[in-house]
Scaffold this active site. Structure first.
Site, PDB file in Angstrom:
ATOM      1  CB  ALA A 167      -6.092  -1.330   0.155  1.00 60.16           C
TER       2      ALA A 167
ATOM      3  CE  LYS B  80     -10.548  17.083   1.972  1.00 62.52           C
ATOM      4  NZ  LYS B  80     -10.328  15.962   1.064  1.00 62.52           N
TER       5      LYS B  80
ATOM      6  CB  VAL C 285      -2.124 -16.989  -8.086  1.00 66.59           C
ATOM      7  CG1 VAL C 285      -3.420 -17.216  -7.304  1.00 66.59           C
ATOM      8  CG2 VAL C 285      -1.557 -15.605  -7.799  1.00 66.59           C
TER       9      VAL C 285
HETATM   10  C1  LIG Z   1      -2.447  10.094  -8.309  1.00 65.94           C
HETATM   11  C2  LIG Z   1      -3.245   9.501  -7.184  1.00 65.94           C
HETATM   12  C3  LIG Z   1      -3.631  10.299  -6.122  1.00 65.94           C
HETATM   13  C4  LIG Z   1      -4.407   9.751  -5.085  1.00 65.94           C
HETATM   14  N1  LIG Z   1      -4.865  10.563  -4.082  1.00 65.94           N
HETATM   15  C5  LIG Z   1      -5.745  10.073  -3.185  1.00 65.94           C
HETATM   16  C6  LIG Z   1      -6.303  10.885  -2.170  1.00 65.94           C
HETATM   17  O1  LIG Z   1      -5.977  12.061  -2.039  1.00 65.94           O
HETATM   18  N2  LIG Z   1      -7.186  10.324  -1.317  1.00 65.94           N
HETATM   19  C7  LIG Z   1      -7.557   9.019  -1.399  1.00 65.94           C
HETATM   20  O2  LIG Z   1      -8.411   8.571  -0.638  1.00 65.94           O
HETATM   21  N3  LIG Z   1      -6.993   8.201  -2.312  1.00 65.94           N
HETATM   22  C8  LIG Z   1      -6.121   8.701  -3.203  1.00 65.94           C
HETATM   23  N4  LIG Z   1      -5.558   7.875  -4.139  1.00 65.94           N
HETATM   24  C9  LIG Z   1      -5.823   6.446  -4.064  1.00 65.94           C
HETATM   25  C10 LIG Z   1      -4.947   5.834  -2.977  1.00 65.94           C
HETATM   26  O3  LIG Z   1      -3.585   6.105  -3.247  1.00 65.94           O
HETATM   27  C11 LIG Z   1      -5.164   4.336  -2.859  1.00 65.94           C
HETATM   28  O4  LIG Z   1      -6.529   4.058  -2.803  1.00 65.94           O
HETATM   29  C12 LIG Z   1      -4.525   3.775  -1.632  1.00 65.94           C
HETATM   30  O5  LIG Z   1      -3.192   4.155  -1.537  1.00 65.94           O
HETATM   31  C13 LIG Z   1      -4.633   2.265  -1.587  1.00 65.94           C
HETATM   32  O6  LIG Z   1      -3.750   1.666  -2.488  1.00 65.94           O
HETATM   33  P1  LIG Z   1      -3.620   0.074  -2.434  1.00 65.94           P
HETATM   34  O7  LIG Z   1      -3.212  -0.305  -1.068  1.00 65.94           O
HETATM   35  O8  LIG Z   1      -4.862  -0.513  -2.995  1.00 65.94           O
HETATM   36  O9  LIG Z   1      -2.477  -0.222  -3.474  1.00 65.94           O
HETATM   37  P2  LIG Z   1      -0.794  -0.020  -3.356  1.00 65.94           P
HETATM   38  O10 LIG Z   1      -0.507   1.119  -2.497  1.00 65.94           O
HETATM   39  O11 LIG Z   1      -0.377  -0.017  -4.762  1.00 65.94           O
HETATM   40  O12 LIG Z   1      -0.361  -1.321  -2.616  1.00 65.94           O
HETATM   41  C14 LIG Z   1      -0.187  -2.537  -3.299  1.00 65.94           C
HETATM   42  C15 LIG Z   1       0.569  -3.495  -2.401  1.00 65.94           C
HETATM   43  O13 LIG Z   1       0.618  -4.769  -3.037  1.00 65.94           O
HETATM   44  C16 LIG Z   1       1.945  -5.253  -2.972  1.00 65.94           C
HETATM   45  N5  LIG Z   1       2.182  -6.127  -4.120  1.00 65.94           N
HETATM   46  C17 LIG Z   1       1.873  -5.923  -5.428  1.00 65.94           C
HETATM   47  N6  LIG Z   1       2.274  -6.965  -6.172  1.00 65.94           N
HETATM   48  C18 LIG Z   1       2.844  -7.852  -5.319  1.00 65.94           C
HETATM   49  C19 LIG Z   1       3.475  -9.118  -5.471  1.00 65.94           C
HETATM   50  N7  LIG Z   1       3.624  -9.708  -6.673  1.00 65.94           N
HETATM   51  N8  LIG Z   1       3.963  -9.738  -4.371  1.00 65.94           N
HETATM   52  C20 LIG Z   1       3.844  -9.180  -3.134  1.00 65.94           C
HETATM   53  N9  LIG Z   1       3.258  -7.981  -2.934  1.00 65.94           N
HETATM   54  C21 LIG Z   1       2.776  -7.326  -4.007  1.00 65.94           C
HETATM   55  C22 LIG Z   1       2.819  -4.003  -3.013  1.00 65.94           C
HETATM   56  O14 LIG Z   1       4.100  -4.267  -2.491  1.00 65.94           O
HETATM   57  C23 LIG Z   1       1.995  -3.079  -2.107  1.00 65.94           C
HETATM   58  O15 LIG Z   1       2.312  -3.346  -0.768  1.00 65.94           O
HETATM   59  C24 LIG Z   1      -4.767   8.392  -5.144  1.00 65.94           C
HETATM   60  C25 LIG Z   1      -4.320   7.582  -6.197  1.00 65.94           C
HETATM   61  C26 LIG Z   1      -3.578   8.127  -7.211  1.00 65.94           C
HETATM   62  C27 LIG Z   1      -3.131   7.251  -8.353  1.00 65.94           C
END
Ligand SMILES: Cc1cc2nc3c(=O)[nH]c(=O)nc-3n(C[C@H](O)[C@H](O)[C@H](O)COP(=O)(O)OP(=O)(O)OC[C@H]3O[C@@H](n4cnc5c(N)ncnc54)[C@H](O)[C@@H]3O)c2cc1C
Length: 512
Positions: free
Chosen positions: A25, A88, A198
């Site tokens: 994200a 896909k 924060v």
């Molecule tokens: C089991 C599973 C399977 C999935 N499969 C799919 C799929 O096939 N297709 C699909 O579209 N989506 C899928 N998803 C969803 C997908 O993984 C997420 O939507 C996507 O990876 C985005 O994650 P994110 O970036 O929001 O969060 P994260 O990847 O969790 O990133 C969070 C970020 O915030 C940072 N962070 C957190 N706290 C702090 C802090 N205190 N200080 C500094 N940095 C911090 C972390 O270091 C990290 O960089 C799946 C999810 C799960 C749980």
């Protein structure tokens, strides 16, 4: 036009955007915003903690991903090469319906609508004559997928019979890395540190600054929370409540594990989702390895039972330890509060059955671009963003619930899912489908009628009444025209090379 031209920018213009999180994200948002705002002097900073890391799953996508990176000027070949991606054409559901059920939800259409009447009415009418041809035989996307073949769709399809779309299976960490390279080249600053606090402005509760574990402080005008499930800013700092959808979607945990691709096994051009006693297993073939996992209900299955169901059924030898990920299906009550917008897991989560999370990120970014605020943060903008985000999540949720509600399995978990209440918005759709074979389409829906048709058909839920326009059709003419469509699809499939051959061609051009 390529130089910043903000001399005349309003004093209220946003100057500093701070993105918290460097998962899929965070880097998707950074890449899209730096591209979108390239003619301004907006500064974008991403703060991520390599100590915390990203979730590292999220490898199956839907076709909108290709539109997302095309806007960044990236080609399919570039992204496929950078992320070891395979193609896909849809999702294959194994064991979800009646015993032995196996169907594909393709990214594409079925047959040809005639005189404003949906093709499925003609097909159902033909079925009444005893013709057993499955609906999927009229879908090029579904037929190519089940035959393991792949070709890029024609940009100018001669008829709806040739309309299908495709997405990628990609390596999530490589995708984030590729986007990071792009974003940093565009001027995005990256800070690797943990946010420890924060700080809110006392006068209005807006976020003023983030405190880092190395003692630094980062201020900004607009903060984008991509911090994952925790919702560091939107939830913990600003108190956006989490609406829990656990009564509708009972799975709350997953084990994820990477494996080799089994030697000699050709990568399928679909994501495979196989039902188990209290959940389902995913199989995602990439070019260099495969992604596997089991999504399950912890109330119905212990961790050990989940592992016992998953590990003997991987796509090849495991190359990582299985990792448990707990989750709560639901969404933030407000995705945007004051000067903080949440995108990604921080905004909510729906299990990955239909690969919707990355698509929700794309749409969140599009929404933010079109509603990009200034420092006055007009309430109309925030309300519109929140309303669109909420509706889109609810529509997507309903589509996923449908798969569980229509299941044909007999284990207690599945029986409960069949008997559970469903949201009114979904009930209205199902009722209309059953009564008249029509689709309700609300605003901000991700899935088109053809997707709903794929699921109804996959679970053998046919309408009780067909369109009156098909009732008086000449049976011979109907059989003839459906026969022609079926042959046209089958001929195209027969002429199409295998998915493995398509990927081998990519490998060769990457090596050249
Ligand atoms: C089991 C599973 C399977 C999935 N499969 C799919 C799929 O096939 N297709 C699909 O579209 N989506 C899928 N998803 C969803 C997908 O993984 C997420 O939507 C996507 O990876 C985005 O994650 P994110 O970036 O929001 O969060 P994260 O990847 O969790 O990133 C969070 C970020 O915030 C940072 N962070 C957190 N706290 C702090 C802090 N205190 N200080 C500094 N940095 C911090 C972390 O270091 C990290 O960089 C799946 C999810 C799960 C749980």
């Amino acid at each position: 036009m390529d130089t910043p031209s903000n001399d005349k920018a309003s004093p209220n213009a946003i100057r500093d955007v701070v993105i918290v999180g460097g998962g899929t994200a965070g880097w998707m948002t950074a890449a899209a915003l730096i591209q979108h705002l390239r003619h301004t002097d907006v500064r974008i900073t991403v703060i991520e903690s390599s100590g915390i890391g990203a979730i590292g799953v999220g490898e199956a996508t839907i076709p909108t991903i290709r539109r997302f990176y095309a806007q960044l000027g990236m080609s399919d070949a570039e992204v496929m090469s950078a992320t070891q991606a395979s193609c896909k054409l849809g999702i294959r559901f194994v064991g979800w319906g009646a015993p032995g059920s196996d169907f594909i939800h393709p990214f594409g259409l079925y047959g040809q609508d005639l005189r404003g009447v949906g093709f499925h009415h003609y097909w159902a009418k033909q079925r009444q004559t005893g013709d057993p041809t499955p609906l999927a035989a009229y879908s090029l996307g579904a037929s190519l997928a089940s035959a393991g073949r792949f070709i890029e769709p024609s940009p100018t399809p001669p008829s709806s019979l040739s309309v299908f779309d495709w997405a990628l299976h990609l390596d999530a960490s490589l995708f984030a890395r590729h986007l990071r390279t792009y974003a940093e080249a565009g001027g995005v600053q990256r800070i690797d540190a943990r946010i420890t606090d924060v700080e809110l402005r006392p006068e209005d509760g807006f976020i003023r600054a983030l405190k880092l574990d190395d003692g630094r402080e980062v201020t900004g005008d607009l903060f984008i929370d991509c911090s994952g499930f925790r919702g560091l800013l939107i939830g913990e700092a600003l108190g956006s409540a989490y609406e829990d959808w656990g009564d509708w979607l009972a799975c709350d945990a997953a084990f994820a594990v990477q494996s080799e691709n089994a030697p000699g096994m050709e990568p399928a051009p679909y994501t495979k989702v196989t039902a188990h006693a209290a959940g389902w297993q995913w199989g995602i073939p990439l070019r260099h390895r495969a992604g596997n996992g089991l999504v399950f209900s912890s109330a119905h299955m212990t961790d050990q039972q989940a592992l016992d169901a998953l590990m003997p059924n991987l796509m090849g030898r495991p190359i990582t330890e299985p990792r448990r990920i707990g989750f709560r299906p639901g969404r933030r009550d407000r995705a945007w509060i004051k000067n903080c917008v949440s995108i990604g897991l921080s905004a909510g989560f729906l299990e990955p059955l239909e690969s919707t999370s990355i698509a929700l990120i794309e749409n969140g970014i599009e929404r933010l671009k079109s509603l990009f605020p200034d420092k006055t943060f007009a309430s109309s903008i925030i309300e519109e963003f929140n309303d669109q985000s909420a509706r889109e999540m609810e529509r997507t949720r309903d589509f996923i619930i449908l798969h569980y509600w229509l299941n044909g399995r007999d284990e207690p978990f599945w029986q409960q899912r069949r008997e559970a209440a469903i949201p009114d918005t979904l009930a209205r759709k199902v009722d209309l489908w059953k009564a008249r074979g029509q689709f309700v389409r609300y605003r901000w829906e991700m899935f088109h009628p053809a997707s709903w048709l794929a699921i109804y058909d996959g679970f053998a839920v046919l309408p009780e009444q067909l369109d009156p326009a098909v009732e008086g059709l000449d049976p011979r003419q109907l059989a003839q025209s459906l026969g022609q469509m079926k042959t046209a699809v089958a001929d195209t499939v027969a002429r199409t090379p295998s998915h493995a051959a398509f990927l081998a061609g990519l490998d060769r051009s990457e090596a050249a």
